[in-house]
Design a protein around this motif. Sequence first.
Motif, PDB file in Angstrom:
ATOM      1  N   ASP A 275      39.859  43.298  22.230  1.00 41.68           N
ATOM      2  CA  ASP A 275      41.398  43.164  22.994  1.00 41.68           C
ATOM      3  C   ASP A 275      40.904  43.904  24.259  1.00 41.68           C
ATOM      4  O   ASP A 275      41.417  44.040  25.117  1.00 41.68           O
ATOM      5  N   VAL A 276      40.145  45.056  23.803  1.00 43.48           N
ATOM      6  CA  VAL A 276      39.549  45.881  24.634  1.00 43.48           C
ATOM      7  C   VAL A 276      38.972  45.798  26.100  1.00 43.48           C
ATOM      8  O   VAL A 276      38.888  45.805  26.897  1.00 43.48           O
ATOM      9  N   ASN A 278      38.836  42.438  26.779  1.00 40.02           N
ATOM     10  CA  ASN A 278      39.956  41.503  27.462  1.00 40.02           C
ATOM     11  C   ASN A 278      40.434  42.142  28.303  1.00 40.02           C
ATOM     12  O   ASN A 278      40.566  41.954  29.724  1.00 40.02           O
ATOM     13  N   TYR A 279      40.720  42.999  27.802  1.00 42.13           N
ATOM     14  CA  TYR A 279      41.733  44.046  28.846  1.00 42.13           C
ATOM     15  C   TYR A 279      40.857  45.117  30.471  1.00 42.13           C
ATOM     16  O   TYR A 279      41.367  44.429  31.114  1.00 42.13           O
ATOM     17  N   LEU A 280      39.618  45.256  29.506  1.00 45.10           N
ATOM     18  CA  LEU A 280      38.437  45.843  31.188  1.00 45.10           C
ATOM     19  C   LEU A 280      38.109  44.612  31.777  1.00 45.10           C
ATOM     20  O   LEU A 280      38.062  44.746  32.864  1.00 45.10           O
ATOM     21  N   ARG A 281      38.137  43.814  31.141  1.00 49.04           N
ATOM     22  CA  ARG A 281      37.683  42.299  32.228  1.00 49.04           C
ATOM     23  C   ARG A 281      38.900  41.678  33.001  1.00 49.04           C
ATOM     24  O   ARG A 281      38.566  41.605  33.936  1.00 49.04           O
ATOM     25  N   SER A 282      40.073  42.303  32.769  1.00 49.69           N
ATOM     26  CA  SER A 282      40.652  41.629  33.455  1.00 49.69           C
ATOM     27  C   SER A 282      41.239  42.747  34.366  1.00 49.69           C
ATOM     28  O   SER A 282      41.706  42.994  35.517  1.00 49.69           O
ATOM     29  N   ARG A 283      40.650  44.452  34.738  1.00 47.62           N
ATOM     30  CA  ARG A 283      40.589  44.864  35.420  1.00 47.62           C
ATOM     31  C   ARG A 283      39.158  44.490  36.310  1.00 47.62           C
ATOM     32  O   ARG A 283      39.326  45.433  36.882  1.00 47.62           O
ATOM     33  N   GLY A 284      38.961  43.732  36.251  1.00 45.25           N
ATOM     34  CA  GLY A 284      38.036  43.363  37.244  1.00 45.25           C
ATOM     35  C   GLY A 284      36.101  43.873  36.552  1.00 45.25           C
ATOM     36  O   GLY A 284      35.008  43.127  37.087  1.00 45.25           O
ATOM     37  N   LEU A 285      35.872  44.397  35.732  1.00 40.18           N
ATOM     38  CA  LEU A 285      34.764  44.444  34.626  1.00 40.18           C
ATOM     39  C   LEU A 285      34.131  43.456  34.416  1.00 40.18           C
ATOM     40  O   LEU A 285      35.473  42.891  33.753  1.00 40.18           O
ATOM     41  N   SER A 286      33.189  43.176  34.150  1.00 43.40           N
ATOM     42  CA  SER A 286      32.150  42.023  33.403  1.00 43.40           C
ATOM     43  C   SER A 286      31.996  42.545  31.954  1.00 43.40           C
ATOM     44  O   SER A 286      32.840  43.737  31.952  1.00 43.40           O
ATOM     45  N   GLU A 287      31.477  41.482  30.880  1.00 41.74           N
ATOM     46  CA  GLU A 287      31.847  41.785  29.516  1.00 41.74           C
ATOM     47  C   GLU A 287      30.804  42.890  29.710  1.00 41.74           C
ATOM     48  O   GLU A 287      30.999  44.459  28.932  1.00 41.74           O
ATOM     49  N   GLU A 289      29.905  46.415  31.162  1.00 42.16           N
ATOM     50  CA  GLU A 289      30.263  46.586  32.305  1.00 42.16           C
ATOM     51  C   GLU A 289      31.737  47.497  31.298  1.00 42.16           C
ATOM     52  O   GLU A 289      31.403  48.947  31.003  1.00 42.16           O
ATOM     53  N   LEU A 293      31.346  50.767  29.004  1.00 37.88           N
ATOM     54  CA  LEU A 293      32.351  51.590  29.588  1.00 37.88           C
ATOM     55  C   LEU A 293      32.705  52.808  28.257  1.00 37.88           C
ATOM     56  O   LEU A 293      32.967  53.631  28.475  1.00 37.88           O
ATOM     57  N   VAL A 294      33.390  51.359  27.442  1.00 42.95           N
ATOM     58  CA  VAL A 294      33.708  52.076  26.522  1.00 42.95           C
ATOM     59  C   VAL A 294      32.426  52.551  25.546  1.00 42.95           C
ATOM     60  O   VAL A 294      33.029  54.242  24.796  1.00 42.95           O
TER      61      VAL A 294
ATOM     62  N   TYR B  52      42.536  34.857  28.983  1.00 44.38           N
ATOM     63  CA  TYR B  52      42.429  35.393  27.897  1.00 44.38           C
ATOM     64  C   TYR B  52      41.847  33.975  26.638  1.00 44.38           C
ATOM     65  O   TYR B  52      42.640  33.506  27.004  1.00 44.38           O
ATOM     66  N   ILE B  74      37.575  35.850  33.207  1.00 45.14           N
ATOM     67  CA  ILE B  74      39.354  36.313  32.869  1.00 45.14           C
ATOM     68  C   ILE B  74      38.884  37.681  34.527  1.00 45.14           C
ATOM     69  O   ILE B  74      39.358  37.256  35.288  1.00 45.14           O
ATOM     70  N   GLU B  75      37.437  38.018  34.385  1.00 40.78           N
ATOM     71  CA  GLU B  75      37.375  39.007  35.300  1.00 40.78           C
ATOM     72  C   GLU B  75      37.163  38.285  36.688  1.00 40.78           C
ATOM     73  O   GLU B  75      37.345  38.072  37.620  1.00 40.78           O
ATOM     74  N   THR B  78      40.329  37.956  37.996  1.00 41.90           N
ATOM     75  CA  THR B  78      41.180  39.783  38.691  1.00 41.90           C
ATOM     76  C   THR B  78      40.449  39.540  40.204  1.00 41.90           C
ATOM     77  O   THR B  78      40.900  39.994  40.719  1.00 41.90           O
ATOM     78  N   PRO B  90      45.839  48.450  24.992  1.00 36.20           N
ATOM     79  CA  PRO B  90      45.338  49.122  23.520  1.00 36.20           C
ATOM     80  C   PRO B  90      44.669  49.956  24.512  1.00 36.20           C
ATOM     81  O   PRO B  90      44.423  50.468  25.694  1.00 36.20           O
ATOM     82  N   LEU B 144      43.493  48.080  41.853  1.00 35.27           N
ATOM     83  CA  LEU B 144      43.202  46.656  42.014  1.00 35.27           C
ATOM     84  C   LEU B 144      43.488  46.330  43.339  1.00 35.27           C
ATOM     85  O   LEU B 144      42.404  45.542  43.766  1.00 35.27           O
TER      86      LEU B 144
END
Lengths: 318, 230
Positions: A275-276, A278-287, A289, A293-294, B52, B74-75, B78, B90, B144
């Motif tokens: 979840d975390v 995917n959430y960060l990927r939805s902010r434009g970060l690669s997996e 990255e 970050l975490v 997702y 996903i990215e 975005t 989360p 963004l």
Amino acid sequence: MSDVKSASYTQVDNEQAEIVADEDVVILTSHQAYEKYPWSREYYDEEPKEGYFIWARRTTGKPISTCVLICSQYVTQDAQNVILIDEGVEAQMESACAAKMKSLFGKHIGRSKMILKDNAKLEYKHVHSWGEDDDVQSTTDLIMGKGSEVIYSQKCQRVPKSLRLINYNYIEESASLNYSATVIAKEGSVEMYDDTFLNGKKANGISRVRMIARDNAKFTGKSQIIANEAATGHMDCMGLILGDDSNIIAIPQLVNNCEDASITHEASVGKISEDVVNYLRSRGLSEDEAIDLVVNGFMGEEEDIVIDGVKLDSSLFM
Amino acid sequence: MSLLKIDNLSTEVDGKGILNKLNLKIEKGETHVLVGPNASGKSTLLYTLMGYPEYNVTEGKLLFNDEDITDMEIEERTKRGIAGVYQNPPAINVKLSTLLDKISEGKKQFKSIEGLEGLLDRDVNVGYSGGERKLSEVAQVISLDPDFIILDELDAGLDIENLERISQVVKEELSDKTLLIITHRGRALKFFEPDYAHVMMNGEIICSSKDSQKIWKTIEEDGYERCKEC
């Protein structure tokens, strides 16, 4: 870290390389202190050959730094260190124990005693950075007088093949310790032990252990709080597993010998939640990255390493 | 060319079908509202649009700026300008300021948003109130600088003052954006003037109208079942 050098000790391999001291902070080799101050002998397990003796006699407001380096191949260090903070004195200290390059096959044994007299304060950051063929064991006894306060953090982002960090913390009445240890390992074996003894009324001890295992790293983290008086304590022991072949064992333990004491713990070991990520990927970060970050958030802020008074980024070592 | 075209889209999660042959077109600059009861598939639409992986598209496709994004990561979506404000994001042990710096990559600094200052040194969504969570989400989306934003249950967990404040931030900072506002309470409709409103039930859009107030009045008076007769 501050650029201002108040007092420092540098050891290269088995030799003391430089000491800078001022009138408020006495710095000697442990051997010199053993000879000059017979009263200091109670702090040493045996007559020391290596290591430093630091005696903060007055509050300076400037950091004390130490650096114990391995620069040559097949060196074995056995540094016995004493840090003594006088009553009511406040000190900030930054230490680095490191190998200057890869494949030195060094062995570092550190045996340290930190003694705080009543109402003394110490903020202490200790950074390790080693080569993958080194073997390291660092043992610290922290003895805290009444009303003293310590913020003590240890970090290691470049672990040797074997790393053992062992801490025994003895806390007297109304004294307060905030201890954290964070290690990130790609390979190798890491053992982290800390025992915190709450020996006086209103003593407070906090222990935070962070273990991050990438690739083939193997961790064992054992934290224990022993309450012998009406005191409070909390530990959290957290592990992040980032590699399929990595392994973390977290063992938090509470021992309460006093009905008026309150001690708590939490522990968790696992991978970063999807979840975390995917959430960060939805902010434009690669997996990658997102994971970095975490992990960086988990470790806290990056620490500089000081070599010969010069700030270096840990990544420059290798 | 529509900014977003959802064409006959069906999805499943863990083998259970949720969206059922859904169709929707959104033009650039429009604001759409999607209302529907709990478990009607509204949030599934958000997560499917965001890409997702557990939301599996079984039929149909998604076009964004005429590009097929159905199988896009996903990215990548975005980066093409799609962003979501989540209802239950989360908790992450990363300072909000660090995340904002990372995701904005120097595009803009939004630290001047009222109320955000006190959150910047705190970890993302750790111990946040409902209002703080929404403010953090909106700040991230603003950083963004996307073209299209899906706001999931913007009014959930907010008192009326906080809802008004967050809605005001959205209107001021995202006035030139295309919005899809998802809600089952309809309170957010007080603060927006959507171009279209849609009602979703059982994974389908069963009613669409330019008159969002009329739709919401019908729902308030007669319930969602009445919308089936639309």
